[in-house]
Design a protein around this motif. Structure first.
Motif, PDB file in Angstrom:
ATOM      1  N   ALA A 242      41.365 111.279  31.646  1.00 59.69           N
ATOM      2  CA  ALA A 242      40.934 110.071  30.934  1.00 59.69           C
ATOM      3  C   ALA A 242      39.801 110.377  29.958  1.00 59.69           C
ATOM      4  CB  ALA A 242      40.506 109.008  31.937  1.00 59.69           C
ATOM      5  N   ILE A 243      38.843 111.191  30.411  1.00 58.42           N
ATOM      6  CA  ILE A 243      37.697 111.523  29.557  1.00 58.42           C
ATOM      7  C   ILE A 243      38.124 112.400  28.388  1.00 58.42           C
ATOM      8  CG2 ILE A 243      35.505 112.778  29.473  1.00 58.42           C
ATOM      9  CD1 ILE A 243      35.058 111.900  32.388  1.00 58.42           C
ATOM     10  N   LEU A 244      38.827 113.472  28.664  1.00 53.37           N
ATOM     11  CA  LEU A 244      39.123 114.453  27.621  1.00 53.37           C
ATOM     12  C   LEU A 244      40.140 113.942  26.602  1.00 53.37           C
ATOM     13  CD1 LEU A 244      39.198 117.752  29.713  1.00 53.37           C
ATOM     14  CD2 LEU A 244      37.409 116.960  28.173  1.00 53.37           C
ATOM     15  N   VAL A 245      41.169 113.217  27.054  1.00 57.32           N
ATOM     16  CA  VAL A 245      42.152 112.684  26.099  1.00 57.32           C
ATOM     17  C   VAL A 245      41.494 111.627  25.216  1.00 57.32           C
ATOM     18  CG1 VAL A 245      44.345 111.458  25.849  1.00 57.32           C
ATOM     19  CG2 VAL A 245      44.103 113.232  27.584  1.00 57.32           C
ATOM     20  N   SER A 246      40.617 110.811  25.794  1.00 54.25           N
ATOM     21  CA  SER A 246      39.888 109.825  24.985  1.00 54.25           C
ATOM     22  C   SER A 246      39.051 110.512  23.917  1.00 54.25           C
ATOM     23  CB  SER A 246      38.986 108.967  25.881  1.00 54.25           C
ATOM     24  OG  SER A 246      39.748 108.216  26.794  1.00 54.25           O
ATOM     25  N   ILE A 247      38.354 111.592  24.303  1.00 53.74           N
ATOM     26  CA  ILE A 247      37.528 112.315  23.336  1.00 53.74           C
ATOM     27  C   ILE A 247      38.389 112.940  22.247  1.00 53.74           C
ATOM     28  CG2 ILE A 247      36.038 114.336  23.056  1.00 53.74           C
ATOM     29  CD1 ILE A 247      34.815 113.664  25.775  1.00 53.74           C
ATOM     30  N   MET A 248      39.514 113.531  22.618  1.00 50.91           N
ATOM     31  CA  MET A 248      40.396 114.146  21.623  1.00 50.91           C
ATOM     32  C   MET A 248      40.873 113.126  20.603  1.00 50.91           C
ATOM     33  SD  MET A 248      42.580 116.584  24.230  1.00 50.91           S
ATOM     34  CE  MET A 248      43.738 117.164  23.014  1.00 50.91           C
TER      35      MET A 248
END
Length: 749
Positions: A242-248
């Motif tokens: 959730a965190i990393l895909v949102s940041i990407m």
């Protein structure tokens, strides 16, 4: 040649990295670009929904895994509960699903390798496929050499990977722009109905947690470590996604996100100036580690599923062969590796087919595993005793089945049809081969056939029509296991084991645990494999010949392990033995104190022989009516009936006034325990001195292990161990397991 077994060499950290490493590789490095193009920014929710479905299934898998930690994981549970027809579907489906997944991860490795190095194509293969073949072959080799080495590599890979992703998350958050995330069409430009199709696409990212259960048979302390590893890996990875895909998606607009190397592109956008090139190189290296670790973990799990099916004769038992050096199912690993390479060559230019086929097959298996849990619970299987239980039963497994099968509706027709072919093929395989070879009947079929008068005839007929041809065979005999390490004591131990097995109408399982010091790697010890194999085979062949002279069936096994007495007990649990007989090694027993091993919580009856010119002709059995003296009586009867031993039963009274009461007690005790023909002795005074006097003209002393608490043993020492060590006569110490409270363990009964 004796059979060999998988050693328990995987710890909690290695188990968690098997799950985490598999999931991170697909979820972050391969799929975000493809999934974002299909669903838009709302694909972040697709990842979270996938994590929720995985968590529900993880709860059920944790209960099943702690109840029966066996190689094969989901296949074993389904086969045991639902029967070999569904076991064939689960086993072949899970095996093929993992082979598809391994090929998918290997293609991801090839994609990133092609961005870092010039990889030439070959024949009809692209540069990406060539890189994928390199990865697949390398990790087949790693799994070939053993689970412990695999777990160590996996730990290093995942640790480095988490560090790289943490650095990206920090810098990416500093460059994050919500306007970039939302874009011109908002968070759901294709509508919120795109969430579930997106979940179906990315669910391959969550296959790693179930892989932990497939190596449960090699996991140390599975009752504690298995649920922690499974549930913990799902929770951690879902949050990370959730965190990393949102940041990407907040760094690169979702329509522009790369479909082949999305994290590399996001890193280039997030890191400023001169740092960009360095960061891209590091992240690309991390992508190679991630996709490689995913492929590695899947190969490990798929090979062991194949091994478990071979053990149950769902597939040919030829796959059961354990490597004499590495203690791995090497043939299974090689067959699995061949499938992975074939998938890379044939389907490597269409990543979506590989990912969705892997997801569909696993969703079917997850649904069957939830059904298996319900069957275990409802049939009250006495062998089903999980250390972890799902909350809100039966709601949780039912929801797991609904969610797993419901997600199939959002997978493409092509992938669903491909997977259906494998399911139908599994059914055909069962009726053409497995049904004629396997003898195990599932609990569900046995439950239905046992209630033929109560259930509708079509239900009973259906159970009859799919039952294995050998399902009517009688249950296997009970087992008396003898742990051998010294040729000098082999004959004495086998004599006791054979006499007891003959009395129980049981088989003898002669086991040789070859203990390797922790400072010596298994690979280094394996350099002496020819000498070890020769010594082990000689020892076990002598044991076989001696046991067969008693007319009892005999099996032999060799285990190469860093563990000692704990490995003996692990093998006892694995084979569900009734009793273990081993030699006494003085102050230490197989790498641990004998007192701790025997006064703790053994998995079965345990007999420890301190042999001094073994002669069972005149047996002395001291008793005060303790729990383990029941086992001593059982052994005494076996020696009397099989070896014509003369048995004397001794009771030590506190004083002369207690002599009459003691005679009454010992006479009644002997009658109740089938020793009415035994000589009855009553002594007074110090117990240890009385036993020593009575043993002066006896050749073997049988004594039950202490029921004293830990504190009293520390302060005063243990009577049973004192007798075991101090008498000049051979002593056989017996321990019958019995549940004790924490207070009883500390202070005694």
């Amino acid at each position: 040649m004796s059979d060999e077994e998988l050693a328990k060499d995987l710890g909690l950290l290695s188990a968690m990295t098997i799950g985490i490493g598999t999931m991170i590789g697909a979820g972050i490095f391969v799929l975000p670009g493809v999934a974002a193009r299909a669903a838009g920014p709302v694909v972040v929710v697709s990842f979270v929904v996938g994590g929720v479905i995985a968590m529900v299934n993880a709860l059920s898998i944790s209960e099943l895994g702690t109840a029966m930690p066996k190689a094969g994981g989901g296949y074993y549970f389904v086969n045991r509960a639902l029967g070999p027809l569904f076991g064939s579907i689960a086993g072949l489906g899970d095996w093929m699903g993992l082979a598809f997944a391994s090929a998918f991860y290997s293609i991801g490795f090839g994609q990133y390798l092609a961005t870092l190095l010039p990889v030439p194509g070959a024949f009809i293969l692209t540069d990406i496929q060539v890189g994928a073949l390199i990865a697949g072959a390398a990790f087949v080799l790693v799994n070939y050499v053993g689970a412990k080495e695999t777990g160590g590599i996996q730990t290093i890979i995942v640790s480095a990977l988490l560090l790289i992703l943490t650095l990206f998350a920090i810098q990416g958050w500093l460059s994050f722009d919500f306007a970039t995330l939302a874009g011109d069409g908002g968070l759901a430009p294709m509508g919120y109905g795109a969430i579930l199709p997106g979940t179906a696409l990315v669910f391959v990212s969550f296959l790693g947690y179930a892989k932990i259960a497939t190596v449960a048979e090699e996991l140390k302390n599975p009752g504690r470590n298995l649920p922690i590893a499974i549930i913990g890996s799902v929770a951690l990875v879902t949050v990370l996604y959730a965190i990393l895909v949102s940041i990407m998606l907040g760094v690169v607009p979702w329509p522009d996100l790369s479909q082949s190397a999305p994290l590399t592109q996001a890193t280039r956008a997030a890191f400023p100036g001169g740092w960009s090139g360095i960061a891209v190189t590091v992240v690309t290296a991390g992508a190679l580690l991630a996709t490689a670790s995913s492929a590695n973990a899947s190969i490990l799990a798929s090979a062991r599923i194949n091994f478990a099916m071979g053990r149950d004769r769902i597939v040919t038992d030829w796959l059961n062969e354990i490597h004499p050096q590495f203690a791995t199912p090497y043939r299974s690993i090689l067959v699995t590796g061949g499938l992975i390479i074939a998938f890379i060559v044939a389907l490597g230019q269409n990543l979506e087919i590989l990912s969705k086929a892997a997801s569909v097959l696993h969703l079917v298996v997850y649904a069957l595993m939830n059904a298996a849990l319900i069957v275990f619970r409802e049939t009250d299987d006495p062998d089903y005793d999980p250390d972890f239980t799902v909350p809100l039963y039966p709601i949780t497994p039912i929801v797991g089945m609904v969610l797993s099968l419901g997600l199939l509706a959002f997978v493409g027709t092509r992938e669903l049809a491909l997977s259906a072919v494998f399911v139908v093929g599994s059914v055909v395989w069962y009726f053409a081969y497995a049904r004629n070879h396997t003898t195990s009947e599932g609990l569900l079929s046995g439950y239905i056939r046992g209630r033929s008068d109560e259930l509708p005839p079509p239900v009973v007929d259906a159970a009859e029509s799919v039952a294995p041809n050998g399902s009517g065979e009688s249950e296997p005999p009970s087992t008396v296991m003898v742990a051998l390490s010294n040729p000098r004591t082999e004959q004495a131990l086998v004599t006791v084991a054979s006499a007891l097995a003959a009395a129980k109408d049981a088989r003898v399982l002669a086991t040789h645990v070859i203990q390797v010091p922790d400072q010596t790697s298994l690979a280094a010890a394996a350099e002496r494999r020819e000498q070890i194999a020769s010594e082990s085979e000689t020892l076990l062949e002598d044991a076989r010949g001696h046991a067969e002279s008693f007319g009892v069936p005999v099996e032999t096994r060799t285990i190469l392990s860093h563990q000692g007495v704990s490995e003996v007990f692990d093998a006892a649990r694995e084979h569900e033995v009734d009793a273990v007989i081993m030699g006494y090694g003085g102050a230490r027993l197989g790498g641990g104190r004998a007192e701790g091993a025997l006064a703790g919580n053994p998995p079965c009856d345990v007999l420890v022989l301190n042999e001094r010119q073994f002669d069972p002709s005149k047996v002395l059995l001291p008793t005060a009516g303790g729990y383990s003296s029941d086992l001593s009586a059982e052994v005494a009867r076996a020696l009397r009936d099989r070896l014509d031993s003369e048995v004397a039963v001794l009771y030590v009274a506190d004083s002369d006034e207690g002599t009459s009461q003691g005679r009454s007690f010992v006479g009644q005790w002997a009658d109740e325990h089938g020793l009415d023909d035994a000589e009855l002795l009553v002594e007074t005074g110090d117990v240890e001195e009385a036993i020593e006097r009575a043993a002066a003209d006896r050749t073997l002393v049988l004594i039950g292990a202490t029921e004293e608490g830990l504190l009293s043993r520390v302060v005063r020492g243990s009577l049973s161990l004192s007798v075991l060590e101090d008498l000049d006569t051979s002593v056989l110490l017996t321990e019958r397991p019995k549940a004790r409270s924490l207070r009883e363990r500390f202070f005694g009964r």
